[in-house]
Write a protein that holds these residues in place. Structure first.
Motif, mmCIF file in Angstrom:
data_model
loop_
_atom_site.group_PDB
_atom_site.id
_atom_site.type_symbol
_atom_site.label_atom_id
_atom_site.label_comp_id
_atom_site.label_asym_id
_atom_site.label_seq_id
_atom_site.Cartn_x
_atom_site.Cartn_y
_atom_site.Cartn_z
ATOM 1 N N LEU A 27 0.813 -1.212 0.000
ATOM 2 C CA LEU A 27 0.000 0.000 0.000
ATOM 3 C C LEU A 27 0.852 1.269 0.000
ATOM 4 C CD1 LEU A 27 -2.917 -1.031 2.378
ATOM 5 C CD2 LEU A 27 -2.986 -0.728 -0.108
ATOM 6 N N SER A 28 2.111 1.156 0.381
ATOM 7 C CA SER A 28 2.992 2.331 0.342
ATOM 8 C C SER A 28 3.254 2.777 -1.093
ATOM 9 C CB SER A 28 4.308 2.053 1.065
ATOM 10 O OG SER A 28 5.118 1.171 0.317
ATOM 11 N N THR A 29 2.953 1.916 -2.062
ATOM 12 C CA THR A 29 3.126 2.278 -3.474
ATOM 13 C C THR A 29 1.843 2.822 -4.083
ATOM 14 O OG1 THR A 29 2.593 0.073 -4.340
ATOM 15 C CG2 THR A 29 4.897 0.497 -3.736
ATOM 16 N N GLY A 30 0.733 2.753 -3.340
ATOM 17 C CA GLY A 30 -0.537 3.278 -3.831
ATOM 18 C C GLY A 30 -1.706 2.406 -3.416
ATOM 19 N N GLU A 31 -2.904 2.905 -3.693
ATOM 20 C CA GLU A 31 -4.128 2.187 -3.346
ATOM 21 C C GLU A 31 -4.187 0.830 -4.039
ATOM 22 O OE1 GLU A 31 -7.320 4.746 -4.533
ATOM 23 O OE2 GLU A 31 -7.140 5.981 -2.745
ATOM 24 N N ALA A 32 -4.920 -0.099 -3.421
ATOM 25 C CA ALA A 32 -5.106 -1.424 -4.001
ATOM 26 C C ALA A 32 -6.405 -2.021 -3.479
ATOM 27 C CB ALA A 32 -3.937 -2.335 -3.637
ATOM 28 N N THR A 33 -6.977 -2.900 -4.268
ATOM 29 C CA THR A 33 -8.183 -3.614 -3.844
ATOM 30 C C THR A 33 -7.786 -4.829 -3.013
ATOM 31 O OG1 THR A 33 -8.200 -5.055 -5.766
ATOM 32 C CG2 THR A 33 -9.377 -2.947 -5.972
ATOM 33 N N VAL A 34 -8.761 -5.421 -2.362
ATOM 34 C CA VAL A 34 -8.504 -6.634 -1.582
ATOM 35 C C VAL A 34 -7.943 -7.721 -2.491
ATOM 36 C CG1 VAL A 34 -9.549 -8.445 -0.165
ATOM 37 C CG2 VAL A 34 -10.271 -6.063 0.118
ATOM 38 N N ASN A 35 -8.508 -7.871 -3.683
ATOM 39 C CA ASN A 35 -8.004 -8.895 -4.609
ATOM 40 C C ASN A 35 -6.547 -8.637 -4.984
ATOM 41 O OD1 ASN A 35 -10.350 -10.407 -4.721
ATOM 42 N ND2 ASN A 35 -11.180 -9.268 -6.446
ATOM 43 N N GLU A 36 -6.204 -7.384 -5.233
ATOM 44 C CA GLU A 36 -4.813 -7.063 -5.572
ATOM 45 C C GLU A 36 -3.886 -7.328 -4.393
ATOM 46 O OE1 GLU A 36 -5.607 -3.465 -8.793
ATOM 47 O OE2 GLU A 36 -5.522 -2.988 -6.654
ATOM 48 N N LEU A 37 -4.349 -7.013 -3.197
ATOM 49 C CA LEU A 37 -3.531 -7.250 -2.009
ATOM 50 C C LEU A 37 -3.374 -8.740 -1.721
ATOM 51 C CD1 LEU A 37 -4.945 -4.434 0.280
ATOM 52 C CD2 LEU A 37 -2.684 -4.504 -0.798
ATOM 53 N N ALA A 38 -4.394 -9.520 -2.063
ATOM 54 C CA ALA A 38 -4.375 -10.962 -1.785
ATOM 55 C C ALA A 38 -3.492 -11.739 -2.750
ATOM 56 C CB ALA A 38 -5.795 -11.512 -1.830
ATOM 57 N N GLU A 39 -3.251 -11.173 -3.936
ATOM 58 C CA GLU A 39 -2.528 -11.894 -4.992
ATOM 59 C C GLU A 39 -1.268 -12.631 -4.542
ATOM 60 O OE1 GLU A 39 -1.404 -9.845 -8.630
ATOM 61 O OE2 GLU A 39 -3.536 -9.457 -8.954
ATOM 62 N N PHE A 41 -0.283 -13.786 -1.729
ATOM 63 C CA PHE A 41 -0.359 -14.625 -0.537
ATOM 64 C C PHE A 41 -1.111 -15.923 -0.794
ATOM 65 C CE2 PHE A 41 -0.309 -10.185 0.957
ATOM 66 C CZ PHE A 41 0.928 -10.206 1.581
ATOM 67 N N PRO A 42 -0.578 -17.027 -0.268
ATOM 68 C CA PRO A 42 -1.267 -18.315 -0.418
ATOM 69 C C PRO A 42 -2.338 -18.491 0.654
ATOM 70 C CG PRO A 42 0.809 -18.655 0.702
ATOM 71 C CD PRO A 42 0.724 -17.179 0.381
ATOM 72 N N MET A 43 -3.326 -17.587 0.644
ATOM 73 C CA MET A 43 -4.411 -17.662 1.626
ATOM 74 C C MET A 43 -5.701 -17.196 0.971
ATOM 75 S SD MET A 43 -3.606 -14.392 4.132
ATOM 76 C CE MET A 43 -1.941 -14.873 4.499
ATOM 77 N N SER A 44 -6.786 -17.483 1.624
ATOM 78 C CA SER A 44 -8.102 -17.131 1.087
ATOM 79 C C SER A 44 -8.361 -15.623 1.203
ATOM 80 C CB SER A 44 -9.179 -17.892 1.853
ATOM 81 O OG SER A 44 -9.229 -17.436 3.192
ATOM 82 N N LEU A 45 -9.324 -15.152 0.419
ATOM 83 C CA LEU A 45 -9.729 -13.752 0.520
ATOM 84 C C LEU A 45 -10.255 -13.402 1.919
ATOM 85 C CD1 LEU A 45 -11.367 -12.940 -2.934
ATOM 86 C CD2 LEU A 45 -9.289 -11.984 -1.964
#
Length: 117
Positions: A27-39, A41-45
């Protein structure tokens, strides 16, 4: 009533998890959606959403809403508070470093012995 110490405790608790620190780094590089943040990581949404909830409760992120897009963004104030808190202890590190440096100079001078004149 929330005290500054309570706020710092929540912030440190949120920062204790490496996944949450990675989310903040993204997020220090800019806004992101939950899906973008989840990409990455090997975990569920839902698991990522739980991490986001902790970050949000600590005031480290905010979630916006623009139609169907819900961007997350970094909030710097709690990190500034942590930096300020840590800075109060910096003099102890600096003093310790100065004493160590002086001790090493003394040891080095003793090892070199008196200079011949």
């Amino acid at each position: 009533m929330t005290t500054a110490a309570d706020h710092l405790s929540r912030t440190f608790s949120a920062l204790a998890d490496p996944t949450r620190r990675a989310i903040l780094a993204r997020l220090s590089t800019g806004e992101a959606t939950v899906n973008e943040l989840a990409e990455p990581f090997p975990m569920s949404l839902p698991a990522v959403s739980r991490h986001l909830k902790v970050l949000e409760q600590a005031g480290l992120i905010t979630r916006g809403r623009t139609r169907q897009w819900r961007p997350c963004r970094l909030e710097a104030k709690p990190l500034e508070d942590v930096a300020d808190w840590v800075a109060t202890y910096r003099r102890f590190w600096d003093d310790g470093s100065d004493r160590l440096e002086e001790h090493l100079r003394t040891l080095q001078a003793a090892a070199e012995g008196p200079e011949d004149a």
